[in-house]
Write a protein that holds these residues in place. Structure first.
Motif, PDB file in Angstrom:
ATOM      1  N   ASP A  55       0.835  -1.202   0.000  1.00 50.54           N
ATOM      2  CA  ASP A  55       0.000   0.000   0.000  1.00 50.54           C
ATOM      3  C   ASP A  55       0.868   1.249   0.000  1.00 50.54           C
ATOM      4  N   HIS A  58       2.218   1.771  -3.443  1.00 47.96           N
ATOM      5  CA  HIS A  58       1.194   2.284  -4.351  1.00 47.96           C
ATOM      6  C   HIS A  58       0.898   3.758  -4.075  1.00 47.96           C
ATOM      7  N   GLU A  59       0.824   4.108  -2.775  1.00 45.28           N
ATOM      8  CA  GLU A  59       0.558   5.508  -2.434  1.00 45.28           C
ATOM      9  C   GLU A  59       1.689   6.425  -2.889  1.00 45.28           C
ATOM     10  N   TYR A 246       9.617  -4.745  -3.786  1.00 43.50           N
ATOM     11  CA  TYR A 246       8.643  -3.672  -3.683  1.00 43.50           C
ATOM     12  C   TYR A 246       9.075  -2.518  -4.573  1.00 43.50           C
ATOM     13  N   GLY A 248       7.641  -0.195  -8.275  1.00 49.16           N
ATOM     14  CA  GLY A 248       6.554   0.046  -9.214  1.00 49.16           C
ATOM     15  C   GLY A 248       6.943   1.086 -10.229  1.00 49.16           C
ATOM     16  N   SER A 250       5.141   3.583 -13.491  1.00 43.18           N
ATOM     17  CA  SER A 250       3.896   4.058 -14.093  1.00 43.18           C
ATOM     18  C   SER A 250       4.236   5.020 -15.225  1.00 43.18           C
TER      19      SER A 250
END
Length: 874
Positions: A55, A58-59, A246, A248, A250
């Motif tokens: 989380d 993602h945040e 962990y 990410g 985008s």
């Protein structure tokens, strides 16, 4: 033989039930349970830590993506303004003009450059060496293709700037659409990783930008900053790069950049590992304690202390129950003097919660007396109250706010039961419940966003203030305040920006008042100001003026400076009303008068204001049945080609023939219809009637002409607009090419993406689109070029002073030039003089409409005009 076997079985059964046999088995089960629970909790904590890490990733990815997108959008907007300035002022005049307007970004962070078609830097801010960039990849990218997009190069440095910089570039075209150079905005790669926070990303986290070509534009890990290396955007490659799973990535919309965030798994799970070790240590300690107790109990069991063991277990069960209770237990024995009067209470037993509440140990607590523990008990009535309980018997309970420092709680609830020779007191800390009740009471009477009194509390305070003023023959002043331009900020920058604006405005209003005055939020962007007994209305005016000036100051929200004003309506007790409802209603009426008088002003209530409101209510009531009763009619104003003098189209305009008030102009009833929602039905009637009339003219043998119909803001936002247009064309039998819809630019810019999609759907039907009142809205050039329109209509406010105002002439000629470069036709409305017509024709305007040629005409008169020869415009 059977009896012997039964005796042996019974003996072994009894032995199995003995403590020294059953206790180890029970202890073993407890050990198993302890470790099962421990491992289960560890697994749950591990899953929770992993979920929290995911989380958090993602945040942070969403937050960083939004930050980078905002920064890139700002750079892209600068490039667009720079490109537009170059097209208007040339390479050498663009930067000075933008500098004078304050539109250049800060030179400390950004370097702005203009490069000609040969790759030579012709202008820059801050000023730098003029170098050739013809061999740079970003120059060749735009030279070889016209993508219309912003290109972001890898980090570079050159003779003009020895520091590493990212280059954001856009292509320049000459008048013929050929390559004319580029505009460049340079910035340090570290600009995009300045939001790195160790408290969230740790020492080994990763924050950066990667191009779609796999080349890193900016990458920060801890204190280390890097760029230029090649890093694939696949998840596996990023995991290998930072040593954890962990991470990410985008993709940024509209530009070939990806944002990536990586978190180190070891750092993320450090807290969990500490908890895991603590739980294992606790389980081991508990297990060791359990084994020790079991061994002792097993030894005692050999001595035949079953009775004591049962007593011990009972005591342990009581101790566990009392220790787990949230209530404090006090067992107290009365202490009497020689006369039999209770002079104190001795504490003989208490639980752990009681020790925690008094801030002492259980051993110290047991054996002391009430007056030793709480010296003020003799004076504050506590000792007397407990004595009364013994005298009365039974159970007594009470809630009270604690003032005794020895009891660590703000609010307490106690139950006291009289027993033989003393009392048992059960005390509970209810501070949290009381605080929750206070918070609920506060929320019920205050606005959750601004913290100001809400509508309910304002009404109560106003009623109380009026009652006090009535007793003292005083004066109460009520001001109703509405923000001007708030909807534009809320729609343009988002609801979060609107909320931030409201909080700032609320704080500014509060800072302008005395302690006895009240400002509250009435709802939306409306506020109410209550001045308690001013000396006179004149004395209150400076306070209101301070509030108006405070609101008018610019506010920075969402990184952008905005400015709103306020319209203030004032009502005074007792002259303008004797109760809260009347005063608020009249102050509201005065506020609307301030809106009508241009906003950003203060108006005191007069009785004529209610008359104006009553007139609106009468018109609104008549409007409800006017459409059904056929009170509306259409008139048509011709549109003329300035070169040929031919009438090529008409604009349909609605009039209301009121049975009592005569002809009512659209400026009076259209806003009412828009506000009440009846504009949808009225606009649909206008559309269908105009199409039917145009088709009737065609059947009568007149030359086909295009009919224009205005679309109101609420009509344009109607989801069924396209279906309504299709239905009007189908019912009338008119071809779509002879219909044109006129929409104001302000309506389109409310929701640009949805508006462009809806306009495209209308144009796909064959219907033309025109932007009405161009120049009075706030559309940007980047948005204008995406509109699927064919015509721009110059607002009559710019046409009125043509030939007399150089400013209006410059605006009109600029709009004409801009429209022609976008391959659009231009029509000017409100043309009333030959001087206006001559200026428009000389500057290339295509079409006109206005009283110089013809007023709006009924259908029959327009048919006669259409049958006449074309007007010769010379």
């Amino acid at each position: 033989m059977n009896s012997v076997k039964e005796t042996l079985r019974a003996r072994w059964l009894r032995r199995g039930l003995d403590t020294h046999v059953s206790l180890p088995l029970f202890a073993l089960l407890l050990l198993v349970a302890i470790w099962l629970v421990t491992f289960h909790e560890i697994d749950a904590e591990r899953q929770h830590a992993q979920d929290a890490a995911a989380d958090s990733l993602h945040e942070m990815l969403g937050t960083y993506e939004a930050q980078v997108a905002r920064s890139v959008d700002g750079i892209d907007q600068t490039l667009r303004m720079l490109k537009y300035a170059v097209e208007r002022k040339g390479p050498l005049g663009a930067l000075p003009e933008l500098g004078r307007e304050g539109l250049l970004p800060p030179g400390v962070v950004f370097v702005v450059s203009i490069v000609d078609r040969h790759g030579v830097t012709v202008a820059s801010n801050p000023r730098a060496l003029s170098i050739s960039v013809a061999d740079q990849g970003y120059f060749k990218f735009h030279q070889e293709r016209d993508s219309g997009a912003t290109f972001v190069s890898p980090a570079l440095r050159d003779a003009a700037n020895s520091e590493w910089h990212l280059h954001f570039t856009r292509r320049l075209d000459d008048v013929d659409g050929n390559f004319a150079g580029i505009v460049v905005v340079e910035t340090d790669p570290a600009y995009f990783t300045s939001s790195y926070e160790r408290s969230r990303l740790g020492e080994r986290g990763m924050l950066g930008l990667v191009g779609s070509d796999g080349v890193v534009r900016a990458l920060r890990t801890g204190d280390k900053m890097s760029f230029g290396q090649r890093l694939g955007t696949a998840d596996g490659e990023i995991e290998n790069r930072i040593g954890g799973k962990y991470s990410g990535i985008s993709e940024l919309h509209g530009i070939a950049l990806n944002v990536l965030v990586g978190l180190d798994e070891q750092e993320l799970m450090a807290g969990f590992e500490r908890q895991r070790r603590e739980k294992l240590w606790e389980a081991a300690t508990l297990s060791a304690g359990l084994v020790g107790v079991t061994v002792l109990a097993w030894l005692w069991s050999w001595q035949g202390a079953r009775a004591r063991a049962r007593m011990r277990r009972a005591q342990e069960t009581y101790a566990a129950a009392s220790a787990a209770s949230m209530d404090a237990f006090f067992v107290m024995r009365e202490v009497r003097n020689s006369e039999g009067v209770i002079i104190d209470f001795k504490i003989v037993d208490a639980n752990i919660r009681a020790a925690q509440m008094t801030g002492t140990s259980k051993q110290e607590l047991c054996g002391t007396t009430l007056c030793q523990l709480i010296p003020a008990a003799r004076d504050n009535g506590m000792l007397k109250g407990l004595s009364d309980v013994i005298a009365a018997g039974g159970m007594h309970e009470q809630e009270w706010q604690n003032t005794v420092p020895q009891l660590r709680a703000r609010w307490l609830h106690h139950q006291v039961v009289a027993v033989q020779g003393g009392i048992v007191a059960i005390v509970r800390d209810i501070s949290e419940r009381k605080l929750a009740e206070e918070r609920m009471l506060h929320l019920a009477h205050h606005d959750t966003l601004t913290g100001l009194p809400n509508r309910s509390l304002i009404a109560d305070r106003l009623a109380h203030t009026i009652a006090q003023a009535r007793r003292n023959d005083g004066v109460v002043l009520v001001a109703f305040i509405d923000l001007d331009g708030f909807k534009l900020v809320n729609d343009g920058l988002g609801h979060n920006a609107g909320d931030e604006l409201l909080k700032v405005v609320a704080g500014r209003m509060s800072g302008c008042l005395r302690a006895s005055d009240t400002v509250g939020r009435f709802g939306g962007d409306e506020f109410v100001l209550l001045l308690d007994e001013p000396a006179s209305v004149v004395d209150a005016a400076p306070v209101l003026e301070r509030v108006r000036e405070a609101v008018l100051q610019s506010i920075s929200v969402s990184g952008q400076d905005v400015q709103v004003s306020c319209s203030i309506g004032v009502a005074v007790y007792p002259n303008d009303g004797g109760d809260a409802g009347t005063l608020l209603m009249n102050a509201d009426a005065a506020m609307y008068r301030a809106k009508e008088l241009g906003k950003n002003n203060i108006q005191f209530y007069t009785r004529e204001m209610n008359a104006s409101i009553e007139e609106k209510l009468v018109l609104l009531e008549g409007l409800r049945c006017a459409l059904d009763d056929g009170q509306f009619r259409l008139v048509y104003q011709p549109k003329v080609d300035l070169r040929t003098g031919r009438v090529f189209g008409v604009e349909a305009l609605v009039r209301w023939d009121h049975p009592e008030h005569g002809v009512i102009g659209p400026d009076r009833f259209i806003p009412l219809a828009e506000e009440s929602g009846m504009i949808i039905a009225l606009g649909d009637w206008v559309l269908r009637s105009a199409c039917a009339q145009n088709r009737a003219w065609q059947r009568a043998g007149l030359a086909p002409l295009r009919i224009s119909v205005n679309v109101s803001p609420r009509q344009f936002e109607d989801p069924q607009l396209v279906e309504r247009v299709q239905r009007a064309l189908g019912d009338s039998g008119m071809a779509a090419e002879w219909l044109e819809l006129e929409v104001t630019e302000g309506v389109i810019m409310r929701d640009l993406q949805q508006a462009v999609a809806k306009m495209a759907a209308v144009k796909a039907m064959g219907v033309s689109l025109s932007i009405d009142d161009f120049g009075t809205g706030y559309s940007s050039l980047s948005a204008l070029k995406s509109f699927p329109i064919s015509t721009l209509k110059i607002d009559k406010s710019f046409v009125r002073d043509l030939g007399r105002s150089s400013g209006d002439e410059a605006i009109a000629s600029s709009i004409i030039g801009l429209a022609h470069r976008l391959k659009l036709r231009v029509i000017a409305e409100g043309v009333e003089t030959e001087q206006q017509r001559s200026f428009l024709r000389e500057n290339g305007c295509d079409e006109m409409q206005g009283y110089l040629f013809s007023r709006p005409l009924p259908p029959e008169q327009l048919a006669l005009l259409l049958a006449a020869p074309a007007v010769e415009l010379v």
